[in-house]
Design a protein around this motif. Structure first.
Motif, PDB file in Angstrom:
ATOM      1  N   LEU A  59     -19.624 -28.465  15.046  1.00 15.08           N
ATOM      2  CA  LEU A  59     -18.533 -27.742  15.707  1.00 15.08           C
ATOM      3  C   LEU A  59     -17.662 -28.672  16.547  1.00 15.08           C
ATOM      4  CD1 LEU A  59     -20.489 -24.589  16.959  1.00 15.08           C
ATOM      5  CD2 LEU A  59     -19.199 -24.865  14.837  1.00 15.08           C
ATOM      6  N   HIS A  61     -15.815 -27.425  19.053  1.00 12.21           N
ATOM      7  CA  HIS A  61     -15.938 -26.878  20.411  1.00 12.21           C
ATOM      8  C   HIS A  61     -17.153 -25.961  20.503  1.00 12.21           C
ATOM      9  CE1 HIS A  61     -12.272 -28.314  22.372  1.00 12.21           C
ATOM     10  NE2 HIS A  61     -11.689 -28.195  21.197  1.00 12.21           N
ATOM     11  N   ARG A  64     -17.492 -22.932  22.890  1.00 19.21           N
ATOM     12  CA  ARG A  64     -16.804 -21.650  22.660  1.00 19.21           C
ATOM     13  C   ARG A  64     -17.568 -20.757  21.686  1.00 19.21           C
ATOM     14  NH1 ARG A  64     -10.895 -24.338  21.359  1.00 19.21           N
ATOM     15  NH2 ARG A  64     -10.460 -25.202  23.416  1.00 19.21           N
ATOM     16  N   ILE A  65     -18.789 -21.152  21.334  1.00 16.57           N
ATOM     17  CA  ILE A  65     -19.527 -20.461  20.264  1.00 16.57           C
ATOM     18  C   ILE A  65     -19.759 -18.983  20.579  1.00 16.57           C
ATOM     19  CG2 ILE A  65     -21.818 -21.090  21.141  1.00 16.57           C
ATOM     20  CD1 ILE A  65     -20.813 -20.786  17.450  1.00 16.57           C
ATOM     21  N   GLY A  67     -17.817 -16.878  21.471  1.00 15.27           N
ATOM     22  CA  GLY A  67     -16.720 -16.079  20.922  1.00 15.27           C
ATOM     23  C   GLY A  67     -17.086 -15.472  19.580  1.00 15.27           C
ATOM     24  N   ALA A  68     -18.064 -16.097  18.902  1.00 10.24           N
ATOM     25  CA  ALA A  68     -18.487 -15.592  17.588  1.00 10.24           C
ATOM     26  C   ALA A  68     -19.235 -14.267  17.705  1.00 10.24           C
ATOM     27  CB  ALA A  68     -19.371 -16.621  16.893  1.00 10.24           C
ATOM     28  N   HIS A  71     -17.459 -11.087  16.525  1.00  9.65           N
ATOM     29  CA  HIS A  71     -17.029 -10.923  15.134  1.00  9.65           C
ATOM     30  C   HIS A  71     -18.252 -10.907  14.217  1.00  9.65           C
ATOM     31  CE1 HIS A  71     -13.457 -12.250  17.236  1.00  9.65           C
ATOM     32  NE2 HIS A  71     -12.779 -11.614  16.316  1.00  9.65           N
ATOM     33  N   SER A  74     -18.665 -12.289  10.325  1.00  6.14           N
ATOM     34  CA  SER A  74     -18.534 -13.669   9.847  1.00  6.14           C
ATOM     35  C   SER A  74     -19.889 -14.238   9.448  1.00  6.14           C
ATOM     36  CB  SER A  74     -17.909 -14.549  10.936  1.00  6.14           C
ATOM     37  OG  SER A  74     -18.840 -14.782  11.963  1.00  6.14           O
ATOM     38  N   ILE A  76     -21.082 -17.169  10.186  1.00  8.68           N
ATOM     39  CA  ILE A  76     -21.715 -17.864  11.318  1.00  8.68           C
ATOM     40  C   ILE A  76     -22.479 -16.873  12.191  1.00  8.68           C
ATOM     41  CG2 ILE A  76     -21.160 -18.967  13.535  1.00  8.68           C
ATOM     42  CD1 ILE A  76     -19.287 -20.786  12.133  1.00  8.68           C
ATOM     43  N   GLU A  79     -25.687 -16.037  10.412  1.00 10.57           N
ATOM     44  CA  GLU A  79     -26.641 -17.162  10.491  1.00 10.57           C
ATOM     45  C   GLU A  79     -27.273 -17.236  11.881  1.00 10.57           C
ATOM     46  OE1 GLU A  79     -24.182 -20.046   7.378  1.00 10.57           O
ATOM     47  OE2 GLU A  79     -24.088 -20.399   9.532  1.00 10.57           O
TER      48      GLU A  79
END
Lengths: 278, 204
Positions: A59, A61, A64-65, A67-68, A71, A74, A76, A79
């Motif tokens: 990654l 950044h 900022r993970i 932020g996932a 959502h 996705s 990611i 996973e």
């Protein structure tokens, strides 16, 4: 695409972790030594952590993970969720082992944990199934990831059981490992067929490049010889009722890991887009 | 619903690279990186019946953009105008959007550690101007506007060209919105990626 090393190690370690956890869970039915399962659970956790660490290296950044989390559709997110759930189940399993929980409880935890572990092994490959990359746009790709996780699980259990003398478990593991190795070979061949008939043919993602081109050393040497033939030979060579020596079992596991990594490198090198502008 | 995009008239494109240079200047695009790149398609055919055209490539502003779908943080998004943009403040630099793009139209900024792409110069649109590549096209080959509005310049240009002369890049379910006008009198549209586009040496 280039050699995405961080993703190669992420998916390979995650395969090792999820495969080992499922294999340790299966060994509950073989009534193996508790030490084998304890070490297996710890190995699964370490491998999952190593996979998670590798993914962070990819990654730009990582801070900022989170932020996932917003959502959930996705790849990611899936996973990360499955790594978390598998890790959680592995911790619960280890606690159950340490506290001397009954076999029934341990088996239940193993079965519950196998669900996210299997989904995880599949999901890390499924993330790459994209119409934009003709060589990746097949479900055979996550199938290779899934079966390679099963193979790594079998071989890591082989290392953990190397000092065990229970003939029944050794024989069961031997035939399971050989079956998974055969399945891995079949799925790899099927994947290459899918690449050959994929739409938008291009020299960069042709089977000729894999079989006789610049990817041939990686395929024949890494995927076939080191990843399949060496572990197969070592598994076949051992006497039916006796486990492999620790060194040989470890060597077979390392070879399978190298084979898994080689396939991932092959995949990334074949992953050119339909029409690459830049 | 509006869908702002580009229509590029290849009959008029003379391969001067003005759009490329203007884009790099306007957006401060790093050396070796492109938001907009002109490829040479051809020559195709057998001498003396050979033909060639220039293909300015850019983000195709897909109606069903796969880059937006795979983005884990929502950094890649579509505006109400149908333009695909990246919010660099929340991009985690995972590069899955780059993998999902069928055209490789996105690039990774090694300094900012985020993914970038053509923005259709939204900052210029905000002050009523056209994208830099459109403004600086000396052949007047590039048009920008709402392809869903029959009264827009882009829609009129497509209608005038005739459906046989309107092309788009391969669609793998993403529905690219950028349209190319190329009449047979100029050259035959090549549907697949050519082996040589005249820019390979610059790709390293």
């Amino acid at each position: 695409m280039g050699n995405e090393w961080a993703l190669v190690f992420f998916t390979a370690f995650v395969g090792l972790g999820s495969g080992t956890f499922v294999a340790v869970g299966v060994s509950e039915w073989w009534e193996e030594d508790a030490q084998v399962r304890l070490r297996g659970g710890i190995l699964a956790l370490i491998a999952l952590a190593a996979g998670g660490f590798s993914s962070v290296l990819h990654l730009g950044h990582p801070e900022r993970i989170f932020g996932a989390l917003g959502h959930p559709t996705s790849g990611i997110f899936m996973e990360a969720l499955m790594i978390g759930l598998t890790g959680l189940c592995a911790v619960a399993y280890l606690i159950a082992l340490r506290r001397g929980a009954s076999g029934q409880v341990r088996k239940r935890i193993a079965v519950i944990g196998a669900v996210p572990a299997i989904l995880l092994a599949f999901a890390v490959g499924d993330t790459y199934v994209m119409a934009s990359r003709p060589a990746w746009d097949t479900l055979l790709l996550p199938m290779v990831y899934l079966i390679s996780a099963a193979l790594l699980g079998c071989l890591s259990l082989g290392v953990l059981m190397a000092r065990q003398q229970k003939a029944e478990a050794v024989v069961a593991l031997k035939w399971t490992t050989l079956g998974v190795l055969a399945l891995q070979g079949v799925v790899v061949i099927a994947y290459l067929v899918a690449v050959a008939v994929a739409p938008y043919p291009n020299a960069t993602r042709s089977v000729i490049r894999v079989l006789t081109g610049n990817l041939a050393p990686l395929f024949w040497g890494g995927v076939v010889l080191v990843g399949l033939l060496v572990p197969s030979s070592l598994t076949i060579a051992k006497r039916a009722a006796a486990p492999l020596p620790v060194a040989a079992a470890t060597f077979a596991l390392v070879c399978a890991f190298v084979g898994a990594a080689s396939f991932r490198l092959l995949m990334f090198n074949l992953g050119t887009s339909v029409w690459h502008f830049f | 619903m509006a869908h702002k995009t580009l229509v590029i008239d290849l009959d008029r494109c003379l391969g001067c690279f003005s759009c490329e240079v203007a884009c790099k200047m306007e957006n401060g695009v790093a050396l070796g990186v492109y938001f907009n790149k002109v490829l040479t398609i051809g020559p195709t055919g057998t001498f003396p019946d050979v033909e060639m055209y220039f293909l300015p490539t850019v983000c195709q502003e897909c109606a069903d953009a796969p880059c937006v779908k795979v983005c884990p943080t929502g950094a890649s998004y579509k505006t109400e105008d149908g333009i695909v943009l990246i919010n660099k403040d929340i991009c985690i630099g995972c590069r899955y959007c780059m993998m999902a793009c069928p055209y490789g139209a996105r690039s990774f900024n090694n300094d900012a550690k985020v993914v970038e792409k053509c923005t259709l110069c939204v900052h210029l649109q905000a002050i009523g101007e056209q994208p830099a590549c459109v403004k600086n096209c000396c052949g007047k080959a590039r048009l920008f506007g709402d392809i869903d509005d029959p009264a827009s310049d882009v829609s009129k240009a497509l209608k005038a060209a005739g459906s046989d002369a309107v092309h788009s890049l391969p669609d793998v379910g993403n529905h690219p919105s950028v349209r190319y006008i190329l009449h047979r009198k100029t050259a035959t549209w090549q549907q697949s990626q050519p082996e040589n586009t005249g820019r390979e040496s610059q790709n390293g």
